[in-house]
Write a protein that holds these residues in place. Structure first.
Motif, mmCIF file in Angstrom:
data_model
loop_
_atom_site.group_PDB
_atom_site.id
_atom_site.type_symbol
_atom_site.label_atom_id
_atom_site.label_comp_id
_atom_site.label_asym_id
_atom_site.label_seq_id
_atom_site.Cartn_x
_atom_site.Cartn_y
_atom_site.Cartn_z
ATOM 1 N N ALA A 79 0.718 -1.297 0.053
ATOM 2 C CA ALA A 79 0.165 0.000 -0.029
ATOM 3 C C ALA A 79 0.914 1.332 -0.007
ATOM 4 N N LEU A 80 2.073 1.191 0.742
ATOM 5 C CA LEU A 80 2.910 2.322 0.607
ATOM 6 C C LEU A 80 3.456 2.724 -0.630
ATOM 7 N N ALA A 81 3.868 1.617 -1.167
ATOM 8 C CA ALA A 81 4.287 1.563 -2.972
ATOM 9 C C ALA A 81 3.268 2.363 -3.577
ATOM 10 N N GLU A 82 2.038 2.183 -3.316
ATOM 11 C CA GLU A 82 0.950 2.824 -4.239
ATOM 12 C C GLU A 82 0.886 4.072 -3.767
ATOM 13 N N VAL A 83 1.214 4.615 -2.562
ATOM 14 C CA VAL A 83 1.168 5.984 -2.175
ATOM 15 C C VAL A 83 2.247 6.491 -2.751
ATOM 16 N N VAL A 84 3.637 5.965 -2.868
ATOM 17 C CA VAL A 84 4.514 6.611 -3.789
ATOM 18 C C VAL A 84 4.095 6.589 -5.173
ATOM 19 N N VAL B 107 9.706 11.634 -2.349
ATOM 20 C CA VAL B 107 10.633 12.853 -3.279
ATOM 21 C C VAL B 107 11.102 12.415 -4.406
ATOM 22 N N ARG B 108 11.866 11.045 -4.367
ATOM 23 C CA ARG B 108 12.766 10.706 -5.609
ATOM 24 C C ARG B 108 11.818 10.395 -6.543
ATOM 25 N N ALA B 109 10.442 9.593 -6.247
ATOM 26 C CA ALA B 109 9.362 9.209 -7.295
ATOM 27 C C ALA B 109 8.873 10.589 -8.033
ATOM 28 N N VAL B 110 8.849 11.635 -7.226
ATOM 29 C CA VAL B 110 8.323 12.838 -8.041
ATOM 30 C C VAL B 110 9.313 13.380 -8.759
#
Length: 387
Positions: free
Chosen positions: A137-142, A200-203
């Motif tokens: 679920a946290l990976a989905e948030v990212v 932040v890195r994903a953004v």
């Protein structure tokens, strides 16, 4: 010309000056979409002279809103957002979208979606317990943050601000009080900071060098056992080393536990209580004095803490809190802060920055009464403003 009012670089952008309209929820999106009133709100601030205005709050998912009357980033929202960014650009300013997930600050009842938190806790806003997300679920948030950033770019935004403060989801993970996990997202600070850094890195990866990327980081929660300034300094160093942000905006306090540590000045308990829905209002009547603590206002009230970050970081920093006149903005600039962010003073006088160019000694008419704070539940405004 004052250095504060001169053009300045922010990542790939050149802003016409160093003043940023801070992210303050506008209360003008009843259908979770841009309205003419929201466009006018930001057009007025842009015409008033800021270098960049910030649209708040652009949630990355439906459950990431503090309530259902907030924009969440989806294709349906893009046409309205394009109208908004075009209006700001027409006035000569840049525009940023504040992206984030409200986490335990979300009203699950209003959103009709569970509020997420690093550990199980009772959320008084929705009168129910939070949901604890697993690694998937946290990976989905990212991924939601990355998708939202791409939509912001598609909508014409010049920058995005990643919300890592005020005990919204990423900030809640940073807090040892709220994060009692035993997995790779809890315990040691490096684990607690994992979600913030991943987001932040994903953004950055999503937008590359086509937009400026900033982050708003809490320096301390303002509650015993919460996120401390020493921990925040370490997280800031990691964010700097990761190289994914162009500037860091420094804030303080917790929307969940100690909101007045963000604002300072009068605590508008009566107005706040009246604005809350029943039965939350009843609970507030019992604990309002403890929840809305009163801190005396003074100019640049967060600067003492922020100086520690300036001493230890090379990353551009944005000074926030108690900046209502040009002299205070110049003080922050002289101490090495690259930009200043303003909120309440611009609610009171949207044209304040333009006036600084001809009246450099003029001070804001803001009285720090903070009656604007409870107005977020209807339409955010300064109650003293007459036009």
């Amino acid at each position: 010309m004052s250095d504060v009012l001169a053009p300045a670089r922010l990542g790939p952008l050149t802003l016409r000056n160093r003043v940023i309209k801070a992210a303050t929820f506008e209360g003008r999106t009843p259908q979770a979409l841009v309205t003419d009133e929201l466009v006018q709100f930001h057009r007025e601030v842009a015409a008033g002279g800021v270098g960049m205005t910030t649209v708040a709050y652009c949630a990355v998912s439906p459950g990431g809103r503090t309530d259902r009357h907030q924009i969440w980033m989806r294709e349906e929202a893009v046409p309205g957002l394009r109208e908004l960014t075009a209006a700001v650009h027409a006035e000569g300013a840049a525009v940023s979208a504040q992206l984030g997930h409200a986490g335990p600050v979300a009203n699950a009842k209003s959103n009709r979606s569970p509020a997420l938190a690093p550990s199980r806790m009772f959320n008084p806003l929705g009168m129910r317990f939070t949901k604890v997300p697993d690694a998937r679920a946290l990976a989905e948030v990212v991924a939601d943050h990355a998708r939202a950033a791409r939509l912001a770019r598609e909508s014409g935004f010049d920058a995005v601000e990643v919300h890592l403060g005020h005990n919204y989801l990423a900030s809640a993970f940073l807090s040892p009080m709220l994060n009692r996990r035993k997995d790779d997202y809890g315990g040691a600070l490096r684990n607690r900071a994992r979600l913030a850094r991943d987001v932040v890195r994903a953004v950055r990866e999503a937008v590359g060098d086509t937009m400026a990327v900033t982050a708003k980081l809490t320096m301390e929660d303002g509650v015993r056992g919460g996120f401390s300034i020493e921990e925040s300094l370490q997280v800031a160093r990691w964010l700097q080393d990761d190289g994914a942000i162009d500037a860091l905006e420094l804030t303080a306090g917790s929307s969940l536990l100690n909101p007045m540590a963000i604002f300072r000045g009068d605590a508008p308990r009566k107005s706040f209580g009246r604005a809350l829905p029943i039965p939350v209002r009843w609970g507030f009547q019992l604990v309002g004095k403890q929840f809305l603590r009163e801190y005396p206002y003074r100019p640049a009230y967060l600067l003492d803490k922020a100086r520690r970050f300036r001493a230890e970081l090379t990353l551009p920093l944005i000074s926030l809190g108690g900046i209502t006149d040009l002299a205070t903005a110049e003080q922050a600039r002289a101490e090495g802060f690259d930009f200043v962010a303003m909120g309440r003073a611009l609610l009171r006088e949207p044209d304040l920055i333009r006036r600084w160019s001809t009246e450099p000694t003029v001070a804001s008419l803001c009285t720090h009464c903070n009656e604007c704070v409870p107005s977020i539940y209807t339409k955010t405004h300064c109650v003293l403003r007459t036009s």
